[in-house]
Scaffold this active site. Structure first.
Site, PDB file in Angstrom:
ATOM      1  N   LYS A  81     -42.135  -7.622 -12.432  1.00  0.00           N
ATOM      2  CA  LYS A  81     -42.775  -8.938 -12.290  1.00  0.00           C
ATOM      3  C   LYS A  81     -41.802 -10.096 -12.506  1.00  0.00           C
ATOM      4  O   LYS A  81     -41.979 -11.179 -11.945  1.00  0.00           O
ATOM      5  CB  LYS A  81     -43.947  -9.056 -13.284  1.00  0.00           C
ATOM      6  N   GLU A 103     -52.432 -15.379 -13.041  1.00  0.00           N
ATOM      7  CA  GLU A 103     -53.495 -14.432 -13.373  1.00  0.00           C
ATOM      8  C   GLU A 103     -52.790 -13.164 -13.828  1.00  0.00           C
ATOM      9  O   GLU A 103     -51.645 -12.900 -13.422  1.00  0.00           O
ATOM     10  CB  GLU A 103     -54.350 -14.153 -12.123  1.00  0.00           C
ATOM     11  N   SER A 364     -41.966   1.024 -11.834  1.00  0.00           N
ATOM     12  CA  SER A 364     -42.220  -0.416 -11.855  1.00  0.00           C
ATOM     13  C   SER A 364     -42.251  -1.017 -13.258  1.00  0.00           C
ATOM     14  O   SER A 364     -42.001  -2.218 -13.415  1.00  0.00           O
ATOM     15  CB  SER A 364     -43.554  -0.710 -11.163  1.00  0.00           C
TER      16      SER A 364
HETATM   17  C1  LIG Z   1     -45.874  -2.309 -14.636  1.00  0.00           C
HETATM   18  C2  LIG Z   1     -46.655  -2.581 -13.391  1.00  0.00           C
HETATM   19  N1  LIG Z   1     -46.468  -1.795 -12.313  1.00  0.00           N
HETATM   20  C3  LIG Z   1     -47.161  -1.990 -11.165  1.00  0.00           C
HETATM   21  C4  LIG Z   1     -48.085  -2.998 -11.045  1.00  0.00           C
HETATM   22  C5  LIG Z   1     -48.862  -3.150  -9.762  1.00  0.00           C
HETATM   23  O1  LIG Z   1     -48.630  -4.415  -9.189  1.00  0.00           O
HETATM   24  P1  LIG Z   1     -47.964  -4.525  -7.736  1.00  0.00           P
HETATM   25  O2  LIG Z   1     -48.765  -3.606  -6.840  1.00  0.00           O
HETATM   26  O3  LIG Z   1     -48.055  -5.962  -7.367  1.00  0.00           O
HETATM   27  O4  LIG Z   1     -46.553  -4.064  -7.879  1.00  0.00           O
HETATM   28  C6  LIG Z   1     -48.305  -3.857 -12.149  1.00  0.00           C
HETATM   29  C7  LIG Z   1     -49.234  -4.990 -12.016  1.00  0.00           C
HETATM   30  N2  LIG Z   1     -49.259  -5.923 -12.864  1.00  0.00           N
HETATM   31  C8  LIG Z   1     -49.879  -7.217 -12.614  1.00  0.00           C
HETATM   32  C9  LIG Z   1     -50.910  -7.066 -11.517  1.00  0.00           C
HETATM   33  C10 LIG Z   1     -51.337  -8.274 -10.803  1.00  0.00           C
HETATM   34  C11 LIG Z   1     -51.141  -9.566 -11.164  1.00  0.00           C
HETATM   35  N3  LIG Z   1     -51.753 -10.365 -10.226  1.00  0.00           N
HETATM   36  C12 LIG Z   1     -52.343  -9.588  -9.260  1.00  0.00           C
HETATM   37  C13 LIG Z   1     -53.101  -9.915  -8.148  1.00  0.00           C
HETATM   38  C14 LIG Z   1     -53.602  -8.873  -7.359  1.00  0.00           C
HETATM   39  C15 LIG Z   1     -53.333  -7.523  -7.695  1.00  0.00           C
HETATM   40  C16 LIG Z   1     -52.566  -7.182  -8.808  1.00  0.00           C
HETATM   41  C17 LIG Z   1     -52.091  -8.249  -9.601  1.00  0.00           C
HETATM   42  C18 LIG Z   1     -50.526  -7.719 -13.896  1.00  0.00           C
HETATM   43  O5  LIG Z   1     -49.908  -8.558 -14.569  1.00  0.00           O
HETATM   44  O6  LIG Z   1     -51.576  -7.218 -14.186  1.00  0.00           O
HETATM   45  C19 LIG Z   1     -47.586  -3.638 -13.341  1.00  0.00           C
HETATM   46  O7  LIG Z   1     -47.768  -4.422 -14.429  1.00  0.00           O
END
Ligand SMILES: Cc1ncc(COP(=O)(O)O)c(/C=N/[C@@H](Cc2c[nH]c3ccccc23)C(=O)O)c1O
Length: 378
Positions: A81, A103, A364
């Site tokens: 992130k 968010e 991730s």
């Molecule tokens: C460690 C980790 N791996 C994978 C993911 C999957 O996200 P992505 O598919 O984008 O790689 C997340 C999501 N973390 C965000 C998820 C998130 C933030 N805003 C969003 C809007 C729509 C869908 C997902 C999110 C969180 O802080 O919860 C994560 O924290």
């Protein structure tokens, strides 16, 4: 839309203008070597890039495939992130905004946004479902420690979908001084494209590392978990022009790409879980960061083109994969990342992944935030 029939800017009128400003500013910044240099410096000196491509030797031995892990868990704040928020925070400062709105579900995007805001002297307001605040309590503390305001969201399922809706609703009133920092490749245009561009550093690094590390230069398979799809989109971007098979892994109860149908949510036309009346149905996942009833439009497009495939794994498979990685490679992954590994384990077992094939999987994030959940399973 930007992604074939998917994408678009289906947002309230006041946000359409704000999104137009973001797009113009991003196009200009992305073409400016000064902006690119400043971001590269932050990614190096603050986020700790490049992240290693780690050969998982013991697990590879057990599975009979050659598994390499792209270590986004080692990036600062513990997940990919940070790549996106450093880009968006630099852009917000360039636009003269003084606050980031975000968010979060797993809290990783929230922690990253709070970190970038602290680093660049911006305010941060993070919307988080009350349920997620309980199951990712460590990250709520971290966000507040970093100076961010965490706003509990008590509507709907009190998870990611509701937090995203509240964040967008809040942005309507403060577009003049605040930048909405979307945490994945979702939302109204230009966000799905812009976030993928900020996340493609994962795929670009991995491509170069594979070229140096692998005999064939390119892995047979590229695998990543999919919540909104940003770590997968960034990873896939580095291999789009290669013969590598691209596989996105979703939670069985939050399979927007694998089981969704065309619809509109959060400003974007994409694939979402919905009932026959077109009402968005709730998602369920042990991983808060995957607990979203849809997927970003680029993945809807890649699926339609047949360029990537989207599979699902259960909560139990993911939890089992997390513990297995900890005990074979000494890495405790985030539950989100464990979904990608769970599919690799299943596919290596049932022959979907041929013996001896090379697999490049994006790890991730790190699992500190999930210890309380995993503790119950031990
Ligand atoms: C460690 C980790 N791996 C994978 C993911 C999957 O996200 P992505 O598919 O984008 O790689 C997340 C999501 N973390 C965000 C998820 C998130 C933030 N805003 C969003 C809007 C729509 C869908 C997902 C999110 C969180 O802080 O919860 C994560 O924290």
């Amino acid at each position: 839309g930007r992604f074939g029939e998917y994408g678009g800017r289906y947002a309230p009128e006041s946000l359409v203008e704000a999104c137009r400003e973001v797009e113009a500013a991003f196009r200009e910044a992305w073409a400016d070597p000064g902006f690119r240099g400043a971001l590269a410096e932050l990614l190096t000196l603050h986020a700790g890039r490049p992240t290693p491509l780690t050969p998982a030797r013991r697990l590879s031995q057990e599975l009979g495939v050659r598994l390499y892990l792209k270590r986004e868990d080692l990036a600062h704040t513990g997940s990919h992130k940070i790549n996106n928020v450093l880009g968006q925070a630099l852009l917000a400062a360039r636009m003269g905004r003084r606050r980031l709105i975000a968010e979060t579900g797993a809290g990783q995007h929230g922690v990253a946004a709070a970190t970038a805001a602290a680093l660049l002297g911006l305010e941060a307001t993070v919307f988080m479902g009350e349920r997620d605040m309980e199951r990712q309590a460590l990250n709520v503390f971290r966000m507040r420690m970093l100076g961010a305001e965490v706003v509990p969201v008590t509507t709907g399922s009190r998870t990611l979908k509701d937090a995203t809706s509240e964040a967008m609703r809040h942005w309507v009133g403060v577009t003049g001084d605040s930048h909405y920092c979307v945490g994945s490749v979702v939302g109204p245009d230009p966000y799905p494209w812009m976030v993928r561009e900020f996340q493609r550093v994962i795929g670009d690094e991995a491509r170069a590392q594979c070229a140096a590390e692998l005999r064939t230069g390119v892995p047979d398979h590229v695998v990543a978990c999919v919540g909104g799809g940003s770590n997968a989109a960034g990873t896939f971007a580095g291999f789009a022009d290669t013969p590598a098979r691209l596989t996105g892994v979703e939670a069985e109860g939050a399979a927007g790409a694998a089981r969704g149908r065309p619809g509109v949510l959060h400003g974007s036309h994409s694939l979402f879980l919905q009932d026959d009346d077109g009402q968005i149905t709730p998602a369920h996942s042990i991983a808060a960061g995957l607990d979203y009833p849809g997927v970003g439009p680029e993945h809807a497009h890649l699926r339609g083109l047949g360029r990537a495939r989207y599979v699902t794994v259960t909560d139990d498979e993911a939890a089992g994969a997390a513990i297995r990685l900890a005990r074979t490679e000494g890495i405790v992954p985030a539950l989100e990342s464990a979904h990608a590994l769970a599919w690799v384990i299943r596919a290596a077992g049932d022959g979907e992944l041929a013996a001896g094939s090379t697999v490049m999987m994006t790890l991730s994030g790190r699992g500190d935030k999930d210890i309380s959940t995993l503790k119950e399973l031990l």
